[in-house]
Scaffold this motif. Structure first.
Motif, PDB file in Angstrom:
ATOM      1  N   ILE A 567      41.278  43.079  36.781  1.00 34.34           N
ATOM      2  CA  ILE A 567      40.391  41.934  36.546  1.00 34.34           C
ATOM      3  C   ILE A 567      39.254  41.891  37.555  1.00 34.34           C
ATOM      4  O   ILE A 567      39.490  41.891  38.773  1.00 34.34           O
ATOM      5  N   ALA A 568      38.042  41.818  37.027  1.00 38.13           N
ATOM      6  CA  ALA A 568      36.857  41.637  37.873  1.00 38.13           C
ATOM      7  C   ALA A 568      36.303  40.240  37.651  1.00 38.13           C
ATOM      8  O   ALA A 568      35.975  39.867  36.526  1.00 38.13           O
ATOM      9  N   MET A 569      36.219  39.456  38.725  1.00 38.16           N
ATOM     10  CA  MET A 569      35.613  38.125  38.661  1.00 38.16           C
ATOM     11  C   MET A 569      34.114  38.313  38.927  1.00 38.16           C
ATOM     12  O   MET A 569      33.692  38.592  40.052  1.00 38.16           O
ATOM     13  N   THR A 574      28.559  40.791  45.369  1.00 37.51           N
ATOM     14  CA  THR A 574      29.801  41.539  45.559  1.00 37.51           C
ATOM     15  C   THR A 574      30.339  41.270  46.956  1.00 37.51           C
ATOM     16  O   THR A 574      29.615  41.433  47.952  1.00 37.51           O
ATOM     17  N   GLY A 575      31.601  40.851  47.022  1.00 42.38           N
ATOM     18  CA  GLY A 575      32.218  40.587  48.317  1.00 42.38           C
ATOM     19  C   GLY A 575      31.507  39.487  49.068  1.00 42.38           C
ATOM     20  O   GLY A 575      31.232  38.414  48.532  1.00 42.38           O
ATOM     21  N   ASP A 603      40.050  41.266  41.657  1.00 45.53           N
ATOM     22  CA  ASP A 603      39.135  41.241  42.801  1.00 45.53           C
ATOM     23  C   ASP A 603      37.873  40.494  42.392  1.00 45.53           C
ATOM     24  O   ASP A 603      37.499  40.463  41.223  1.00 45.53           O
ATOM     25  N   GLY A 604      37.237  39.872  43.377  1.00 48.34           N
ATOM     26  CA  GLY A 604      36.008  39.151  43.128  1.00 48.34           C
ATOM     27  C   GLY A 604      35.569  38.407  44.378  1.00 48.34           C
ATOM     28  O   GLY A 604      36.371  38.205  45.299  1.00 48.34           O
ATOM     29  N   PRO A 605      34.317  38.050  44.436  1.00 48.29           N
ATOM     30  CA  PRO A 605      33.293  38.285  43.417  1.00 48.29           C
ATOM     31  C   PRO A 605      32.836  39.751  43.385  1.00 48.29           C
ATOM     32  O   PRO A 605      32.766  40.409  44.421  1.00 48.29           O
ATOM     33  N   LEU A 606      32.545  40.236  42.170  1.00 47.39           N
ATOM     34  CA  LEU A 606      32.019  41.584  41.963  1.00 47.39           C
ATOM     35  C   LEU A 606      30.818  41.510  41.028  1.00 47.39           C
ATOM     36  O   LEU A 606      30.842  40.770  40.037  1.00 47.39           O
TER      37      LEU A 606
END
Length: 697
Positions: A567-569, A574-575, A603-606
């Motif tokens: 999952i990408a938020m 980014t970061g 992971d996120g924010p991306l």
């Protein structure tokens, strides 16, 4: 990497269809598969080989350019076979490390090219491949097929010198049982009887896969087109030469018919126009003898013959035109992607995947290619065995989809509507309604739901009169059928807005336990794998808790459909590279998901490029378990999500399935009003799988 070399047993074996069908079968299993055709049979159009053209169009593969037949004949006749084989091995080595398995389509047998007869054996042996034999049944007896298989086996040196995966039968007549036919062939084949050549599958002959388009007839006849309405989509199921008076041909004006008649037959033109305006999808009209309709007749028939169906003009007589059509090449035109897709899917359906995977290891990272997603969608729905109500029961696409789902056992569909009207629409569309397909007259069952609906909405002060009025809306009626546990899910939206579909569900079904929000996902069928986009259809500006809930719902939806979620938020940062309220919302939502669901990879924010492109992800977030490998994308708001999904869908020509609603107690799903029949079928299938998932404790 393993290489499967497909070789024909006799002419017209259907080698291309089986080769591409095998690519599809491996793709459905999540195996990374490549395709090659080292020697081109011909260069028919624009310096492009037919098999390679279709493989590139369907699978988006990088395929080495083949060697021409003329060059091969020159090399073989001049005694330079070894040099030729070295060139072929070099050609195939380009992709040797790219795929888990490569399907190599061999040379078709051609009586006019005897020099090439033994070349399949030489190529397969030098490429060190596993060989699959392909034989057409057609009108041959089991003994004749067995004899040809044994001869071909000996040409390859027998099973002691060549590794054979098995054999495939094509053009199996529908009434024949493929397994029984295999046993009959084995009785005449010592190799098959000794189980040294396994049976991989029998591909039934399917007449609908042979249907040309009217544009193909126009190209074959090289004749003028008077009206090009739907010329590239209108398919021909049958040809009718209209030589007799109207009373004798009226009942033959059926869906998919190409009417062939002299242009001065005013009675036939008028009858065809009436049939078209009645809603019968006639394939087209082919006027012969170079006779154009008289201006008065042309004006009278214009609503049908100018705007509804294609009209062609042949300079030849009716007899000559019909004879020329009979000589038409049966090969699929290179621009007919729709037809080759159906052929390839049909072949893949009947191949034994277990036998094909005996010599293969599983790919290192599980992917979900589009073909695998669609295949598992249908298989999962069949296993779920659910009942889905379709409130738009009188809508033509919905009727077709219901018939397909019934025929393929995808789901039990209930059409809501007037039975007579549904039968009339089905007849006009050329759809045969199965006798046991359930049709419910909404006007006759509405009263059953008045009292339950009043009870359900008594806190809102709903009266019986109001309930009865609301139940005139078939979406509301279908939703109450879900509430009463009479059906497992609902699909609507072909002629209703998203609000019309969702509002009754929110009022009557409510959210599932543990869900604070109803959201949606689209399944984006990218060329090499399926992405999940959420939320792109429902919530304008979710808060932190809601965004976390959307992420968890979307991940669970991915899991339900066989996708291992990463999952990408998504954010514009980014970061820790950016700051601001919007970035903090994404960051906090990510933390909440990790806390509530430590089993999920997130992971996120991306930024979107950091989430999808490996090199960018490595640069911007080198320690991320998701960057560069994401397959579930959670957008911070509806503006971002809806814009992104539509931009990707339209710019990259990507198929999107959805929106699928999440967070309800029972599944209700919305359609685009431009949905195709296949879109409705897939939405019914995913609704059935959702219902099965909700049954689990």
């Amino acid at each position: 990497m393993r290489t499967f070399y497909l070789a024909p047993v006799g002419p017209n074996a259907g080698l291309t269809s089986v080769s591409l069908g095998m690519v599809r079968a491996f793709e459905r299993s999540g195996i990374k598969v490549g395709f090659a055709k080292p020697v081109a049979d011909a260069w028919p159009v624009n310096d492009s080989e037919r098999s390679i053209h279709f493989a590139e169009a369907l699978f988006h593969l990088a395929i080495p350019k083949p060697i021409s037949v003329s060059y091969v004949e020159k090399m073989v006749s001049s005694g330079q076979l070894n040099q030729l084989l070295e060139e072929i091995v070099t050609l195939l080595s380009i992709t040797s490390d790219t795929y888990d398995v490569t399907i190599v389509e061999g040379l078709s047998q051609d009586p006019d090219k005897p020099l090439l007869a033994s070349l399949n054996d030489e190529i397969a042996r030098n490429l060190r491949t596993d060989v699959v034999l392909v034989a057409a049944v057609d009108k041959r007896t089991p003994a004749e097929i067995a004899e040809q298989i044994e001869i071909t086996l000996q040409q390859f040196g027998g099973t002691e010198h060549t590794s054979f995966v098995g054999y495939v039968l094509t053009k199996v007549q529908n009434e024949m049982d493929a397994e029984q036919l295999h046993q009959q062939i084995a009785a005449f084949s010592p190799t098959i009887a000794a189980k040294q050549l396994p049976f991989i599958g029998g591909i039934p002959y399917e007449p609908t896969l042979m249907e040309p388009r009217v544009s193909d007839i126009a190209a074959h006849l090289q004749c003028p087109v008077l009206s090009d309405a739907n010329i590239k989509t209108s398919r021909i199921k049958s040809f009718m030469v209209a030589a007799r008076s109207v009373e004798f041909i009226a009942d033959r004006l059926r869906p998919g018919t190409l009417v062939i008649t002299p242009g001065d037959r005013d009675d036939i033109l008028l009858a065809t126009s009436l049939a078209v305006l009645k809603g019968i999808p006639i394939a087209g009209l082919l006027l012969t003898n170079n006779f154009k309709p008289k201006p008065s007749i042309q004006e009278l028939c214009s609503p049908a013959l100018t705007h509804k169906i294609p009209v062609l003009l042949s300079p030849l007589t009716t007899y000559e035109t019909s004879g020329l059509i009979d000589k038409m090449d049966n090969h699929i035109p290179m621009d007919d992607t729709e037809r080759i897709t159906k052929v390839v899917d049909h072949v893949a359906e009947y191949l034994n995947g277990d036998i094909l995977k005996i010599k293969l290891g599983q790919p290192s990272e599980k992917r979900m290619p589009p073909a695998a997603f669609r295949y598992q969608l249908i298989q999962g729905a069949r296993k779920a065995n659910k009942t889905i109500v379709l409130p738009e029961g009188e809508e033509p696409r919905t009727i077709k989809a219901a018939a397909i789902c019934h025929e393929k056992k995808i789901a039990h569909c209930i059409l809501l509507g007037n039975p007579e009207r549904i039968a009339e629409v089905a007849l006009a569309q050329g759809v045969t309604l199965p006798a046991d397909l359930q049709i419910m007259d909404a006007s006759k069952i509405r009263h059953r739901y008045v009292e339950p609906m009043v009870e359900l909405r008594k806190s809102k002060g709903l009266t019986a009169v109001q309930a009865e009025k609301q139940l005139e809306d078939k979406v509301v009626l279908g939703t109450m059928m879900i509430v009463q546990n009479e059906v497992d899910g609902l699909v609507s939206g072909a002629i209703h807005t998203t609000a019309n579909t969702i509002r009754p569900a929110l009022q009557l079904i409510k959210t599932a336990p543990g869900s604070t929000i109803v959201s949606s996902v689209f399944f984006m069928l990218m060329p090499d794998q399926v992405y999940v986009y959420g939320d792109c259809a429902v919530n304008p500006n979710p808060n932190v808790e809601q965004l976390a809930d959307i992420a968890i719902q979307s991940a669970d939806s991915a899991i339900a459909f066989g996708i291992e979620p990463r999952i990408a938020m998504i954010s514009y940062s980014t970061g820790a590279s950016g700051m601001g309220e919007d970035v903090e919302k994404v960051k906090e939502a990510t933390r909440i998901v990790k806390e509530r669901r430590p089993d999920l990879i997130i992971d996120g924010p991306l930024q979107y490029d950091a989430a999808t492109v490996a090199s960018v992800g490595l640069q911007k977030s080198p320690d991320s378990p998701v960057a560069g490998r994401a397959n579930v994308f959670i957008f911070p708001d509806l503006n971002t999500g809806n814009t992104t999904y539509k931009a990707v869908q339209r710019s990259a020509n990507v198929i999107s399935v959805g929106p699928m609603l999440q967070g309800l107690k029972k599944p209700v799903n919305d359609l685009s009003r431009g949905a195709l029949v296949d879109d409705i079928v897939y939405t019914i299938a995913l609704t059935a799988i959702q219902a099965a998932t909700k049954d689990k404790p």
